[in-house]
Every structure is written in structure tokens, then in C-alpha cells.
Scaffold this motif. Structure first.
Motif, PDB file in Angstrom:
ATOM      1  N   LEU A 108     -42.474 -46.368  68.590  1.00 24.59           N
ATOM      2  CA  LEU A 108     -41.172 -46.958  68.942  1.00 24.59           C
ATOM      3  C   LEU A 108     -40.144 -46.640  67.861  1.00 24.59           C
ATOM      4  O   LEU A 108     -39.003 -46.291  68.161  1.00 24.59           O
ATOM      5  N   ASP A 109     -40.547 -46.744  66.610  1.00 24.02           N
ATOM      6  CA  ASP A 109     -39.633 -46.483  65.504  1.00 24.02           C
ATOM      7  C   ASP A 109     -39.298 -44.999  65.379  1.00 24.02           C
ATOM      8  O   ASP A 109     -38.130 -44.623  65.262  1.00 24.02           O
ATOM      9  N   GLY A 117     -39.057 -54.129  69.575  1.00 24.00           N
ATOM     10  CA  GLY A 117     -38.988 -53.941  71.017  1.00 24.00           C
ATOM     11  C   GLY A 117     -40.362 -54.120  71.636  1.00 24.00           C
ATOM     12  O   GLY A 117     -41.348 -54.389  70.942  1.00 24.00           O
ATOM     13  N   ASP A 118     -40.424 -53.952  72.929  1.00 22.54           N
ATOM     14  CA  ASP A 118     -41.654 -54.121  73.680  1.00 22.54           C
ATOM     15  C   ASP A 118     -42.461 -52.830  73.610  1.00 22.54           C
ATOM     16  O   ASP A 118     -42.075 -51.812  74.179  1.00 22.54           O
ATOM     17  N   THR A 123     -46.730 -47.370  76.124  1.00 18.71           N
ATOM     18  CA  THR A 123     -47.884 -47.233  77.009  1.00 18.71           C
ATOM     19  C   THR A 123     -47.473 -46.607  78.340  1.00 18.71           C
ATOM     20  O   THR A 123     -48.143 -45.708  78.847  1.00 18.71           O
ATOM     21  N   VAL A 124     -46.370 -47.069  78.902  1.00 16.42           N
ATOM     22  CA  VAL A 124     -45.884 -46.554  80.177  1.00 16.42           C
ATOM     23  C   VAL A 124     -45.497 -45.080  80.049  1.00 16.42           C
ATOM     24  O   VAL A 124     -45.883 -44.242  80.873  1.00 16.42           O
ATOM     25  N   HIS A 125     -44.764 -44.732  78.994  1.00 18.42           N
ATOM     26  CA  HIS A 125     -44.369 -43.340  78.792  1.00 18.42           C
ATOM     27  C   HIS A 125     -45.590 -42.447  78.560  1.00 18.42           C
ATOM     28  O   HIS A 125     -45.637 -41.309  79.028  1.00 18.42           O
ATOM     29  N   MET A 126     -46.569 -42.962  77.834  1.00 12.48           N
ATOM     30  CA  MET A 126     -47.778 -42.179  77.584  1.00 12.48           C
ATOM     31  C   MET A 126     -48.518 -41.918  78.900  1.00 12.48           C
ATOM     32  O   MET A 126     -48.987 -40.804  79.140  1.00 12.48           O
ATOM     33  N   ARG A 127     -48.614 -42.934  79.737  1.00 15.98           N
ATOM     34  CA  ARG A 127     -49.293 -42.755  81.034  1.00 15.98           C
ATOM     35  C   ARG A 127     -48.576 -41.692  81.865  1.00 15.98           C
ATOM     36  O   ARG A 127     -49.209 -40.789  82.417  1.00 15.98           O
ATOM     37  N   ARG A 142     -55.708 -34.221  75.400  1.00 15.47           N
ATOM     38  CA  ARG A 142     -54.640 -34.004  74.422  1.00 15.47           C
ATOM     39  C   ARG A 142     -54.044 -35.320  73.924  1.00 15.47           C
ATOM     40  O   ARG A 142     -53.920 -35.518  72.730  1.00 15.47           O
ATOM     41  N   LEU A 143     -53.616 -36.164  74.830  1.00 12.55           N
ATOM     42  CA  LEU A 143     -52.976 -37.434  74.475  1.00 12.55           C
ATOM     43  C   LEU A 143     -54.043 -38.519  74.474  1.00 12.55           C
ATOM     44  O   LEU A 143     -54.270 -39.200  75.459  1.00 12.55           O
TER      45      LEU A 143
END
Length: 159
Positions: A108-109, A117-118, A123-127, A142-143
Motif C-alpha cells: 500500500l505504501d 488504508g484498507d 488482496t483484490v488487485h493481486m487476485r 509468479r505472484l
């Protein structure tokens, strides 16, 4: 050389990712607090200071995955990937720091430029990013999730 900054101020609460990814570096929906606006502006400026200057550095490569930070394009197996600006930034950051685990707060930083922040947004962006670059998003190569820590980029070489 300075990169162009694009920002949006909108009354619409649900801005399609495609609009944000192609036309703005960030957006703020109304109503917003002056503090949120200041933090968002600071975040965009921080990312701009760290932006790649055209002609400096080459594409990031890992097997069939190529991320051209200058052109702001990514492709896998010769097919262009449709990534939002944030997905692109996240992928480029992780590829620049392979085999190094980052917590969600660190991401996030360093990618979002948010000091708070949340962290579920990571997590959502990674998915979503996994769905675009992994053969099997349920078993990413990879991720990689580092349980109890966060995420890391694991190069696969000649995939």
C-alpha cells in the motif's frame, strides 16, 4: 523530463477500472474530505517522482512475461495484457523486487503511496493480476502468497 499527471474528480462512485487505467493516475469521488484529497495528491506526486524517465532502463522480462515500463505495456506469450494502472504498477514493483516478500501494508505504501488504508485492496488487485498473468490463478507460480506475511514475485525463467 516530467511525466504528465492525470487526475479525475467525479460524482460517480463506481468509476470503471478501464477509465481509470487509461485516462487517470487516480480519481476522487464526491463527496470527499480535504484530507483524502491531500493524501491522494501526495500519492500521485510521489509516484510521479519515482516514474521512469523515457529512454532509461529496459523492459522487465521473466520468461514469456514482458513489462515495458517506458511504454506502460505488458504482454505474456506475445499477447498484450489489459492491466489497470494500479495492476501495472503492482506488477512492475514486484518484478523489480523479485524473491522479496512484502506485507500488504508495505505494498500500500510503496505502490499506492498510502500510509494507511484498507489492505484488502492489495488482496483484490493481486487476485485480478493473477487472473491475467498466471496459467492457473488458484496455484500461482509468479505472484506467490507468503503466508502470514504478504506477497512476493517468484521468477519462473523460461516459461
Amino acid at each position: 523530463l516530467r511525466p504528465a499527471l492525470r487526475a479525475m474528480l467525479t460524482a460517480v462512485g463506481d468509476v470503471p477500472a478501464l477509465v481509470v487505467g487509461r485516462s487517470a493516475d487516480d480519481y476522487v469521488t464526491k463527496p470527499f474530505s480535504p484530507r483524502e484529497l491531500a493524501l491522494r495528491v501526495r500519492s500521485v506526486l510521489r509516484r510521479a517522482r519515482g516514474a521512469v524517465v523515457p529512454g532509461v532502463g529496459g523492459p522487465l522480462r521473466d520468461g514469456d512475461l514482458v513489462v515495458d515500463v517506458v511504454a506502460h505495456e505488458a504482454e505474456r506469450a506475445g499477447r498484450r495484457l489489459t492491466l489497470t494502472a494500479r495492476e501495472f504498477d503492482l506488477l512492475a514493483f514486484l518484478m523489480r523486487n523479485p524473491q522479496r516478500a512484502f506485507t500488504r501494508d508495505q505494498l500500500l505504501d510503496r505502490v499506492w503511496g498510502w500510509s494507511f488504508g484498507d489492505s484488502s485492496t492489495v488482496t483484490v488487485h493481486m487476485r485480478r493480476l493473477r487472473e491475467k498473468i498466471e496459467d492457473d490463478p488458484a496455484a500461482p507460480r509468479r505472484l506467490v502468497t507468503v503466508w502470514g506475511v504478504g506477497y512476493r514475485y517468484e521468477p519462473v525463467g523460461d516459461a
